[in-house]
Design an enzyme around this catalytic site. Structure first.
Site, PDB file in Angstrom:
ATOM      1  CE1 TYR A 488      -3.973   2.071   0.338  1.00 43.68           C
ATOM      2  CE2 TYR A 488      -2.726   3.229   1.778  1.00 43.68           C
ATOM      3  CZ  TYR A 488      -3.835   3.218   0.882  1.00 43.68           C
ATOM      4  OH  TYR A 488      -4.661   4.444   0.907  1.00 43.68           O
ATOM      5  CB  SER A 568      -7.023   2.630  -2.680  1.00 48.29           C
ATOM      6  OG  SER A 568      -7.630   3.863  -2.696  1.00 48.29           O
ATOM      7  CG  ASP A 651     -14.250   3.916  -6.556  1.00 49.70           C
ATOM      8  OD1 ASP A 651     -14.607   4.658  -5.770  1.00 49.70           O
ATOM      9  OD2 ASP A 651     -13.100   3.139  -6.807  1.00 49.70           O
ATOM     10  CG  HIS A 686     -12.604   2.880  -3.264  1.00 50.04           C
ATOM     11  ND1 HIS A 686     -11.834   3.125  -4.170  1.00 50.04           N
ATOM     12  CD2 HIS A 686     -11.582   3.142  -2.068  1.00 50.04           C
ATOM     13  CE1 HIS A 686     -10.611   3.338  -4.034  1.00 50.04           C
ATOM     14  NE2 HIS A 686     -10.475   3.346  -2.467  1.00 50.04           N
TER      15      HIS A 686
END
Length: 716
Positions: A488, A568, A651, A686
């Site tokens: 991430y 993301s 999203d 999302h």
């Protein structure tokens, strides 16, 4: 997010072997992509011409017929490709089996009633239950599975009055960040007439007398702007029970600073409203106290300036406790007497060598959660900061919860790891004893899998931790196996151990799963976050690339056996490293990613992300963003890994135009024989609120795709 021939156990239907699917006669070369119209948009920011030929794909698929047609044609090609992947159906069947276990949420006690969520295994949405007393008979309060035909309408949160009589809850439809608030009578199950709309990025908190609740909302949007327009003018309101929303009291706003967000909590004693304001994603807050007993009193700015993290923990009378990183990058606990003319902060729990991840005030004690190399450690302190021992945890994993009131004698927490689904524990604050409240029965043996932590060196010499999970048989054999690497690296978010049925299925098939705790996260406090954002963002990509090199160099995965995944901000990560080191990875999944770093701040919540990414409108920041933006740095003429981009047409956090444009650019470039595909879900947003069946379908598609290009053979 199977087993090989060395493993024993019930799950023997899927067998792993490091034989590429293409070698088995399966044609996995790139298919013919749909034609995508190119536009003539060219802009010249700071003297450099930048073409944006797919700008039209930013338009909302709900209202633009050309974009909708493009989505349909891309999905048709992708669906046809995924349908022929070897072992995909068997993989889905095993993920379904592994998902089919009873799951509980943390209980909340109010008025002698215990409220908690439960999923019987394969329900698309978890159901909210209540018990009268800890061991009382459970009854259904809210079943979101009855709300829509596709089960894409979810219960997104709730709050209960102190007497346990009323419950306000948030409804999320189709994965959107927008919420609708309704109110339910707990005794009768009746849904009251109260309805609140246009709620986003908001908690709910009842007044202690149950007269109404506080919430935050944005103004209503114009027609056609609901899912793309920038979110500004966040305000705190009070909704009085039994009234129309039009009569709601505006409690706090900053109309002269429309970019600020505001969240509101009722203080433990019920007298004050604690308003925490932020300007972006950084944990730099301003805290305002509003005395609800004296409505004409001026709000008190307790923490000014948006310089540090000050997070409300609780209060005992006039003494208010906060977690802060002011002068403590790994955070500490402080308190102040708010009735003094010039409140001074006094340290209660000093900064430790580990990152303080959260604190709760329950039963007259402070329960502090620390991250020790991204693993949970729980310590208990008196209100004066005196250490009172630890909460013993079962091993390497994540513990969370410990909510409650200052005068309660019990609290609940959950513990999970990569090989263990969440077990819910009841914790007796007075005795320090933990007892199991709910533990799932699963269709595998957790002891068949080994959870390890490794450390590797990044490009600049930084030591970075990594979790590595494999079957015990694979770990003991020392065999290099196809490996899925996840990352991430942003927004101060820490990646801690957690259970995923789909990733366990990957490991049952003989693969390994690795999580790199790269910079940009919060694993080691403010300095770790700062080292991976703004003009330091390249460190994030270097850390992830170094993780892949480590896995290969250590013989954990073969050179052609490394798959990567992120969502993301992690989708941005996958896009960036695929551009920078396409030779290192065999396959990748970039999920709901931020792919156009020059326009991310133009849509919905994107403007908040400037804290991590910088401002595209500022030349220095723009040059950094331009250098790694996935959409703008695709290297035509270079062989790329197989890439599956995943997003959803609904999203409204990271608008799907990011993924649409990025995929169109990939497909237009000369990237070799491997496919560059996009999978576009409907009514899924999302990620939050996604129905179980859609989550299983997507996981099977993604992992079968990654397996096909890493040599992980799934039994068909």
């Amino acid at each position: 997010m199977f087993r090989n021939t060395l493993l024993t156990g019930a799950a023997t239907a899927l067998v792993a072997a490091a034989i590429p699917a293409a070698a088995q006669g399966q044609d996995l070369t790139a298919p013919d992509y749909p034609e995508t119209r190119t536009g003539d948009v060219v802009e010249t920011p700071f003297g450099e011409e930048v073409a944006d030929p797919y700008r039209w794909l930013e338009n909302d698929v709900r209202t633009d017929e050309e974009v909708a047609a493009w989505v349909a044609s891309e999905n048709a090609v992708t669906d046809a490709f995924l349908a022929k992947l070897p072992g995909r159906d068997a993989l889905k069947a095993r993920i379904t089996e592994l998902t089919d276990y009873e799951r509980f949420g943390l209980p909340t006690e109010k008025g002698g009633r215990y409220f908690y969520s439960r999923n019987d295994g394969l329900q698309n949405q978890s159901v909210l239950y209540v018990r009268d007393g800890l061991d009382g008979e459970a009854r259904v309060l809210i079943d979101p599975n009855e709300w829509s035909e596709d089960d894409a309408t979810a219960l997104a949160g709730y709050t209960i009055t102190e007497d346990g009589e009323k419950l306000a809850y948030l409804i999320q439809d189709g994965g959107s960040d927008w919420r609708t608030v309704k109110v339910l009578d707990v005794a009768t199950g009746e849904v009251l007439d109260d309805t609140v709309e246009w709620v986003k990025f908001s908690g709910l908190d009842w007044a202690k007398d149950g007269s109404g609740f506080y919430y935050s909302r944005f103004p209503a949007t114009g027609e056609g702007e609901t899912f793309q327009a920038l979110n500004k003018n966040h305000r705190v309101y009070f909704h009085k029970l039994g009234t129309d929303q039009s009569a709601d009291e505006l409690v706090y706003s900053t109309d002269d600073q429309p970019d600020l967000n505001h969240g509101a909590q009722v203080s433990d004693d019920g007298r004050y409203l604690v308003v925490t304001s932020s300007s972006g994603t950084d944990d730099r807050y301003e805290v305002t106290l509003i005395d609800r007993e004296y409505p004409d009193a001026e709000p008190m700015t307790l923490v000014p300036g948006f310089e540090n993290n000050f997070s409300y923990v609780g209060n005992i009378g006039n003494e208010f406790y906060f977690v802060t990183n002011d002068g403590a990058p790994l955070k500490k606990v402080v308190k102040t007497d708010i009735t003094t003319n010039d409140p001074m902060w006094h340290t209660v729990i000093p900064e430790s060598e580990q990152t303080l991840d959260g604190v709760s005030l329950v039963g007259g004690k402070l329960i502090a959660s620390y991250l020790v190399d991204a693993k949970s450690k729980i310590e208990v302190f008196g209100l004066d900061g005196t250490p009172q021992g630890e909460v013993e945890l079962p091993g390497i994993g994540s513990a969370g919860g410990f909510g409650g009131e200052p005068d309660e004698t019990e609290t609940f927490y959950a513990f999970s790891s990569y090989n263990r689904p969440s077990t819910i524990y009841r914790y007796d604050v007075a005795t320090g004893e933990s007892t199991v409240w709910a533990q799932p029965e699963v269709s595998f043996d957790p002891d068949d899998f080994v959870v390890e932590q490794k450390f590797y060196t990044s490009k600049d010499g930084t030591r970075v931790p990594m979790f590595l999970v494999r079957s015990k048989a694979v770990a003991e054999s020392g065999e290099a196996v196809p490996t899925l690497l996840y990352g991430y690296g942003g927004f101060n978010i820490s990646l801690t151990p957690g259970f995923s049925p789909s990733r366990l299925a990957w490991m049952e098939a003989g693969g390994a799963y690795a999580v790199a705790n790269i910079r940009g996260g919060g694993e080691y406090g403010k300095a770790w976050h700062d080292a991976g954002r703004l003009n330091n963002k390249q460190n994030v990509f270097d850390d992830f690339i170094a993780a892949g090199e480590y896995l290969i160099d250590q013989g954990i995965t073969p050179e052609d056996g490394l798959a990567i995944q992120g969502g993301s901000n992690g989708g941005l990560l996958i896009g960036a490293v695929a551009n920078q080191r396409p030779d290192l990875f065999a396959a990748g999944n970039a999920a709901v990613g931020v792919m156009d770093m020059l326009r991310f701040d133009q849509f919905t919540a994107g403007r908040y992300w400037v804290d991590d990414y910088g401002y595209p409108s500022k030349e220095a920041d723009w040059k950094v963003l331009r250098a790694y933006s996935p959409y703008h740095n695709i290297r035509s003429g270079v062989d790329y890994p197989a890439l599956l981009v995943t997003t959803a047409d609904t999203d409204d956090r990271v608008v799907p135009g990011h993924s649409f444009k990025y995929t169109a650019a990939l497909q237009a470039a000369d990237l070799g024989d491997k496919p560059q595909l996009i999978r576009i879900e409907t009514r899924a947003g999302h990620g939050s609120g996604k129905p179980t069946d859609k989550a299983i379908e997507e996981a099977a598609d993604v992992l079968a795709f990654l397996a096909a290009f890493t040599g992980l053979k799934l039994e068909e």
